[in-house]
Write an enzyme that holds these catalytic residues in place. Structure first.
Site, PDB file in Angstrom:
ATOM      1  N   GLU A 139       0.920  -1.177  -0.035  1.00 41.41           N
ATOM      2  CA  GLU A 139       0.090   0.013   0.026  1.00 41.41           C
ATOM      3  C   GLU A 139       1.049   1.248   0.095  1.00 41.41           C
ATOM      4  O   GLU A 139       1.435   1.517   0.850  1.00 41.41           O
ATOM      5  CB  GLU A 139      -0.862  -0.092   1.219  1.00 41.41           C
ATOM      6  CG  GLU A 139      -1.791  -1.341   1.420  1.00 41.41           C
ATOM      7  CD  GLU A 139      -2.774  -1.451   0.076  1.00 41.41           C
ATOM      8  OE1 GLU A 139      -3.014  -0.562  -0.821  1.00 41.41           O
ATOM      9  OE2 GLU A 139      -3.224  -2.565  -0.028  1.00 41.41           O
ATOM     10  N   CYS A 156      -1.985   9.231   2.824  1.00 40.48           N
ATOM     11  CA  CYS A 156      -1.555   8.653   1.594  1.00 40.48           C
ATOM     12  C   CYS A 156      -2.773   8.908   0.438  1.00 40.48           C
ATOM     13  O   CYS A 156      -2.233   8.796  -0.675  1.00 40.48           O
ATOM     14  CB  CYS A 156      -1.072   7.321   1.924  1.00 40.48           C
ATOM     15  SG  CYS A 156      -2.666   6.061   2.398  1.00 40.48           S
TER      16      CYS A 156
END
Length: 472
Positions: free
Chosen positions: A218, A252
């Site tokens: 990720e 993010c």
């Protein structure tokens, strides 16, 4: 039950202990898994005040409300969803055999992989350690979590919490420097999940490849927000600013740049200033606004802004007060006219700097997105169904939110993951259960079987049968 992991050699011992325990109990019942999930939920809420204090100290200033909203609430939702659906997820799934293998039966049997490695980042250390752990425990696995160095108080508290709630052979926490982190990623886990930067993700994948350890990465990248020609403009700006400034942009999936119809830049900046004043009055003294996690990260944001300005960009402050370097409070700022080759437009920003990029047609906007690495998230604001379908079909990203930012990660039924440079694999909900399970195909032969008709010696009868099969 305190974990004692002074060095790299102890990592091997810990993995061996967890793997031995997994072999002794390879398929936990749903009752056992549910008990583990409930214990995790109780642990989380019993320590929420301590976690808020630790995170605030680690960041210098971290909003308690943001911790409750963006970490604890999301983890609770993940646990509750697993408790509601996990028993059904565990059940074998019937599959067809095809006419020529009948009356055999086929099924997919979800089986725990064994020991899962989880590497958590500093920006959301609770959410991004416990979110994967929920999926791992729901799938019947054991887990070892490497906590981030940049949040030492939170990481140490988290280690104590886990040690008091789970046996070391079931769930364990590792804290340590980059040497420990590198050794952790080189362990032969049954699956390794890493959340962090693309640069470190490449190193993690190289280390995992030595053991052929499957990985879920990720990562991040530059997630675009696009204001379409038929957008509700003020609503779009409000959502983009709210998504950008959560955790001071240290997210993010935060919007990394905004594509706006040419000529609307001034209107965007004016509305953004109104929104910042409403969300964070007296911003520099506002306890709801989070500081930048370290001096190094603060200096990096200053460098990005200064380099862009030197290259010709205009910087537009969104708050009345300037940034406070001593407290690492970086006031939000919009950049216009930033050259495409400056660092601000190439690197993931991870802070409250927001470049605006004008476009002339929706075709231009789509081309701009597609000319760059595939992002973790894409945000599109428009009320035209035709435009929405075009954006969904003609761009590739880890996830999409239409007329919203960030909330796709809170959607119970959606997986979370990247694509290309923004990552690989996904978790959350059922997809997380599958990520940490071997979805084992099983064929169960009947007493009645046509197998004998397909064995040598291959003579006339076989030729007739195979000719029939191929022509059927």
């Amino acid at each position: 039950m305190k974990n004692d992991l002074p060095g790299v050699a102890s990592l091997d011992d810990l993995l061996r202990a967890q793997r031995d325990a997994a072999l002794r109990a390879p398929y936990p019942s749903w009752a056992e898994r549910a008990a583990h999930l409930r214990r995790l939920r109780a642990m989380l809420f019993d320590h929420r005040e301590e976690l808020a204090v630790a995170l605030d100290a680690d960041f210098g200033q971290r909003s308690k409300a943001e911790l409750l909203l963006s970490e604890l609430w999301l983890v609770k939702n993940e646990i509750d969803a697993a408790l509601r659906h996990g028993k059904r997820w565990m059940k074998p799934q019937r599959r067809t055999t095809g006419i020529w293998l009948a009356p055999a039966r086929a099924k997919i049997m979800p089986q725990p992989l064994g020991v899962i490695g989880i590497v958590a980042p500093w920006n959301y250390p609770i959410l991004l350690s416990l979110g994967p752990l929920v999926c791992a425990l729901g799938a019947g696995n054991r887990a070892i979590i490497k906590m981030p160095e940049l949040t030492p108080r939170t990481s140490a508290l988290f280690e104590r919490m886990i040690a008091a709630s789970f046996a070391r052979e079931h769930v364990a926490v590792v804290n340590g420097d980059a040497r420990i982190g590198a050794a952790f990623c080189a362990l032969p886990f049954d699956h390794l999940l890493f959340t962090g930067s693309s640069a470190v993700g490449r190193e993690v994948m190289r280390a995992a490849a030595e053991n052929l350890t499957p990985v879920t990465l990720e990562l991040g990248g530059k997630s675009p927000a696009i204001i379409g020609p038929n957008a509700r403009f003020d609503t779009a700006v409000d959502s983009i600013i709210a998504g950008k400034l959560l955790n001071a942009g240290q997210t993010c999936i935060a919007p990394d740049y905004v594509l706006v119809p040419r000529g609307s830049e001034a209107a965007f900046i004016a509305r953004a200033r109104v929104r910042v004043a409403k969300l964070y009055p007296a911003l520099v003294r506002n306890r709801d606004y989070t500081s930048i996690v370290s001096q190094r990260h603060y200096a990096r944001l200053v460098r990005l802004a200064n380099e862009a300005a030197t290259a010709g960009a205009c910087l537009h402050a969104l708050a009345d007060a300037p940034s406070d370097a001593a407290r690492r409070i970086f006031a939000p700022c919009i950049a216009t006219g930033a050259p495409a080759d400056c660092a601000l437009m190439r690197e993931e920003i991870f802070g409250p700097l927001l470049p605006l990029v004008p476009y002339d047609t929706l075709d231009d906007a789509i081309r701009y997105v597609n000319a760059r690495a595939r992002p973790l998230a894409l945000y599109f604001f428009d009320d035209s169904r035709t435009n929405i379908e075009r954006m969904l079909r003609e761009t590739v990203s880890g996830g999409v939110a239409i007329n919203e930012t960030l909330l796709q990660i809170a959607c119970e039924g959606l997986p979370f993951g990247g694509v290309g440079a923004s990552g690989m694999g996904a978790y959350h909900g059922y997809e997380g259960f599958m990520t940490f399970s071997q979805m084992k195909p099983v064929l169960m032969q009947s007493r009645l079987s046509a197998r004998g008709l397909l064995l040598p010696p291959y003579r006339r009868r076989f030729s007739a049968i195979i000719d029939l099969i191929l022509r059927f």
